[in-house]
Design a protein around this motif. Sequence first.
Motif, PDB file in Angstrom:
ATOM      1  N   ILE B  99      54.642  25.716  24.039  1.00  0.00           N
ATOM      2  CA  ILE B  99      55.052  25.213  25.621  1.00  0.00           C
ATOM      3  C   ILE B  99      55.231  23.741  25.636  1.00  0.00           C
ATOM      4  O   ILE B  99      56.073  23.117  26.344  1.00  0.00           O
ATOM      5  CB  ILE B  99      54.223  25.786  26.662  1.00  0.00           C
ATOM      6  CG1 ILE B  99      53.703  27.254  26.357  1.00  0.00           C
ATOM      7  CG2 ILE B  99      54.741  25.665  28.142  1.00  0.00           C
ATOM      8  CD1 ILE B  99      52.657  27.629  27.124  1.00  0.00           C
ATOM      9  N   SER B 102      58.006  22.627  23.802  1.00  0.00           N
ATOM     10  CA  SER B 102      59.363  22.860  24.584  1.00  0.00           C
ATOM     11  C   SER B 102      59.673  21.813  25.617  1.00  0.00           C
ATOM     12  O   SER B 102      60.770  21.294  25.898  1.00  0.00           O
ATOM     13  CB  SER B 102      59.741  24.294  25.155  1.00  0.00           C
ATOM     14  OG  SER B 102      58.824  24.704  25.952  1.00  0.00           O
ATOM     15  N   PHE B 212      56.852  23.542  38.119  1.00  0.00           N
ATOM     16  CA  PHE B 212      56.580  23.413  36.565  1.00  0.00           C
ATOM     17  C   PHE B 212      55.105  23.733  36.380  1.00  0.00           C
ATOM     18  O   PHE B 212      54.796  24.257  35.385  1.00  0.00           O
ATOM     19  CB  PHE B 212      57.178  22.141  36.213  1.00  0.00           C
ATOM     20  CG  PHE B 212      58.530  22.034  35.714  1.00  0.00           C
ATOM     21  CD1 PHE B 212      59.575  22.615  36.497  1.00  0.00           C
ATOM     22  CD2 PHE B 212      58.956  21.450  34.724  1.00  0.00           C
ATOM     23  CE1 PHE B 212      60.911  22.490  36.197  1.00  0.00           C
ATOM     24  CE2 PHE B 212      60.094  21.387  34.198  1.00  0.00           C
ATOM     25  CZ  PHE B 212      61.392  22.026  34.959  1.00  0.00           C
ATOM     26  N   TYR B 215      54.337  27.329  36.252  1.00  0.00           N
ATOM     27  CA  TYR B 215      55.223  28.036  35.449  1.00  0.00           C
ATOM     28  C   TYR B 215      54.223  27.785  34.023  1.00  0.00           C
ATOM     29  O   TYR B 215      54.238  28.850  33.294  1.00  0.00           O
ATOM     30  CB  TYR B 215      56.535  27.221  34.971  1.00  0.00           C
ATOM     31  CG  TYR B 215      57.349  27.775  33.861  1.00  0.00           C
ATOM     32  CD1 TYR B 215      58.233  28.692  34.008  1.00  0.00           C
ATOM     33  CD2 TYR B 215      57.078  26.926  32.762  1.00  0.00           C
ATOM     34  CE1 TYR B 215      58.879  29.151  32.759  1.00  0.00           C
ATOM     35  CE2 TYR B 215      57.611  27.311  31.607  1.00  0.00           C
ATOM     36  CZ  TYR B 215      58.673  28.467  31.635  1.00  0.00           C
ATOM     37  OH  TYR B 215      59.138  28.633  30.382  1.00  0.00           O
ATOM     38  N   VAL B 219      52.711  30.927  31.792  1.00  0.00           N
ATOM     39  CA  VAL B 219      53.190  31.087  30.433  1.00  0.00           C
ATOM     40  C   VAL B 219      51.928  31.005  29.451  1.00  0.00           C
ATOM     41  O   VAL B 219      51.811  31.672  28.517  1.00  0.00           O
ATOM     42  CB  VAL B 219      54.357  30.224  29.940  1.00  0.00           C
ATOM     43  CG1 VAL B 219      54.593  30.416  28.476  1.00  0.00           C
ATOM     44  CG2 VAL B 219      55.574  30.585  30.773  1.00  0.00           C
ATOM     45  N   THR B 222      49.713  34.090  29.327  1.00  0.00           N
ATOM     46  CA  THR B 222      50.374  35.158  28.639  1.00  0.00           C
ATOM     47  C   THR B 222      50.211  34.914  27.227  1.00  0.00           C
ATOM     48  O   THR B 222      49.844  35.799  26.285  1.00  0.00           O
ATOM     49  CB  THR B 222      51.707  35.239  29.024  1.00  0.00           C
ATOM     50  OG1 THR B 222      51.907  35.301  30.362  1.00  0.00           O
ATOM     51  CG2 THR B 222      52.737  36.353  28.376  1.00  0.00           C
ATOM     52  N   ARG B 223      50.338  33.803  26.633  1.00  0.00           N
ATOM     53  CA  ARG B 223      50.432  33.549  25.228  1.00  0.00           C
ATOM     54  C   ARG B 223      49.068  33.383  24.939  1.00  0.00           C
ATOM     55  O   ARG B 223      48.556  33.810  23.783  1.00  0.00           O
ATOM     56  CB  ARG B 223      50.767  32.145  25.082  1.00  0.00           C
ATOM     57  CG  ARG B 223      52.435  31.980  24.741  1.00  0.00           C
ATOM     58  CD  ARG B 223      53.048  30.655  24.189  1.00  0.00           C
ATOM     59  NE  ARG B 223      54.058  30.827  24.233  1.00  0.00           N
ATOM     60  CZ  ARG B 223      54.681  31.130  22.694  1.00  0.00           C
ATOM     61  NH1 ARG B 223      53.910  31.381  21.780  1.00  0.00           N
ATOM     62  NH2 ARG B 223      56.122  31.037  22.527  1.00  0.00           N
ATOM     63  N   LYS B 225      46.419  35.182  26.023  1.00  0.00           N
ATOM     64  CA  LYS B 225      46.131  36.662  26.053  1.00  0.00           C
ATOM     65  C   LYS B 225      46.420  37.243  24.591  1.00  0.00           C
ATOM     66  O   LYS B 225      45.521  37.890  23.953  1.00  0.00           O
ATOM     67  CB  LYS B 225      46.712  37.286  26.999  1.00  0.00           C
ATOM     68  CG  LYS B 225      45.940  37.332  28.277  1.00  0.00           C
ATOM     69  CD  LYS B 225      46.921  38.104  29.417  1.00  0.00           C
ATOM     70  CE  LYS B 225      47.100  39.559  29.398  1.00  0.00           C
ATOM     71  NZ  LYS B 225      47.961  40.013  30.416  1.00  0.00           N
ATOM     72  N   ALA B 226      47.588  36.769  24.045  1.00  0.00           N
ATOM     73  CA  ALA B 226      47.998  37.367  22.792  1.00  0.00           C
ATOM     74  C   ALA B 226      47.241  36.829  21.520  1.00  0.00           C
ATOM     75  O   ALA B 226      46.716  37.361  20.703  1.00  0.00           O
ATOM     76  CB  ALA B 226      49.603  36.958  22.554  1.00  0.00           C
TER      77      ALA B 226
END
Lengths: 145, 245, 53
Positions: B99, B102, B212, B215, B219, B222-223, B225-226
Motif C-alpha cells: 500500500i 502504491s 486516504f 482507506y 486496506v 484486509t491485507r 488478515k490474509a
Amino acid sequence: MKARHQRLIAIGLVLVGLGLGTTFLLRAMNENILFYYSPSQVAAGEPPEGRRFRVGGLVVNGSIDRAPGDLEVRFVLTDNAKTVPVVYSGILPDLFREGQGIIAHGELTKDGSFRADEVLAKHDENYMPPEVEDSLKQVHGGAET
Amino acid sequence: MWTWFHKLGSPPHFYRIATRLTPWFGWAALLLIVAGVYGGLYVAPTDYQQLDGFRIIYVHVPSASLSLFIYVNMALAAAAGLIWRIKLAHAIAAACAPIGASFTFLALATGSIWAKPMWGTWWVWDARLTSELVLLFLYFGFMALRAAIDDENRADRASALLAIIGVINVPIIKYSVDWWNTLHQPATISKLGKPSMDSDMLIWLLIMLAGFMCYFVAVVLTRAKAEVLQRARDQKWVRQALEGK
Amino acid sequence: MPEFLEFGKHTTYVVSSFSLTMMVLVINVVTARLRLAARIKRTRQRLALEENS
C-alpha cells in the motif's frame, strides 16, 4: 544449496537497494550544493568557466522581450543586487511571468549574457483564489504608499 | 496494560476486531474521497497563479503524506515485531508495504504530471524528488527481501531490519525542502503556524487526507488478515473465525 | 471531453492525475480482497485435510 542461494540473492538485493539509495542521495545533495548560482555570484565570476550551470533569480518587471514570430525570448534575472540577461528559445513553463522565480540551465556567452536551454519555474507554497490575491495586493499597496 | 497488550497481539482477537472495523473505515473512506474529489474539482476556487492546475494538489499531497505515514507505521510495526517477537506486528508490517509503495508511486506520478506544466519539466534531481524515489526503492526492497526468503521467521526479521534502517529517509524527505535548495517549494501545511492556503481550498485537502487515512486502515486490515491466516498454526481459532461467524 | 471534465488549459494534467489516482486506489482494494479470499479458501482446504487425516 538452495537456501544459501536464496540468502545470497536476498543479501544482494539489500545491498543493491542500499547502494542505489545512497548513490541517488549523494547525487541529489551534490547537485544541490550547486543547484543554482545567484546573479551576484555570476557577476563575481563564481561559476566554473566553460561549464554549464544553473542560474536562479526573479524575472525583472518589463524585461521580457519576445521577437515576433520567433520562439526566442530575452529576459533579465535579478536577485535584487545584480542582474543577468538570459536568452532562451523554447517552451516556457506556465508559471513564467514577470516577478516569478526562475531557474535557467545553460552557459555564459562571450557577450556576458546567459544562453539557456532549459528554463524552470520555482513556485511558492501559497495557494489562494484570485480575489484574495487582489485584496492582499491592495492592502499591501495601501500600506506602502 | 499487559493484558491489553497481549490481547492486541493475539491473532484471533485481531482477526475479529479487523473484520468488524474494516467496513466502517471502508465506507468512511469512500464517502470522504468522493466528497474530496467533488469539492477539490468543483467547489474549491481556482488558484491565482496556477488556475485549475493547482487542483492536482488534492491527489498529490494526500498520496505523498500517506507514503510517509505508512512507512513510519511499517517501521514501528516491524520494530515491535523484532523487539517483542510479536508475529502479528510482522504481519501488519508486511501488509503495509504494497500500500505504501502504491502511494509513493502516486506521489511521484501525480507530482510529475503537475511539474510538467508548472515548472516546465517532468523530473529534476532535487533533494525532495530524489528522496521520495528512494522511498519507493525502500518499499520495493522490503517486499523483494520478504519474497526472497522462504523461512517466514527469517524473512520477518531481515525485512524488519531493512524497514528500521530505512526510517532515516523519512525526515530527509520531510525536511529536504528546508535543508536544501530545491526546485520543490516548502510545505504548505505544517504543524506550526497557519497554512499558506486559503481555507476554502484547504478544507477539501483535509477531507481528502482523512479519506486516504481511512482507506489505508481498511486496506491494511484486509491485507493483515490474509497475512495472519497464513501464519496461523493453531487451527482452533481459525476454524472458529472462518466458520462460526 | 464532456463539459464537467474541462479544467481550462490544464484539463489533461488534472484529469490524468485524478484518474490515475482513482485507478490505483481501486486496484489496491481489489488485490487486497482477492488475496484475503484466496487465503481463506486455502486455509479451509488445509483444515479439511487435517480433519481427514
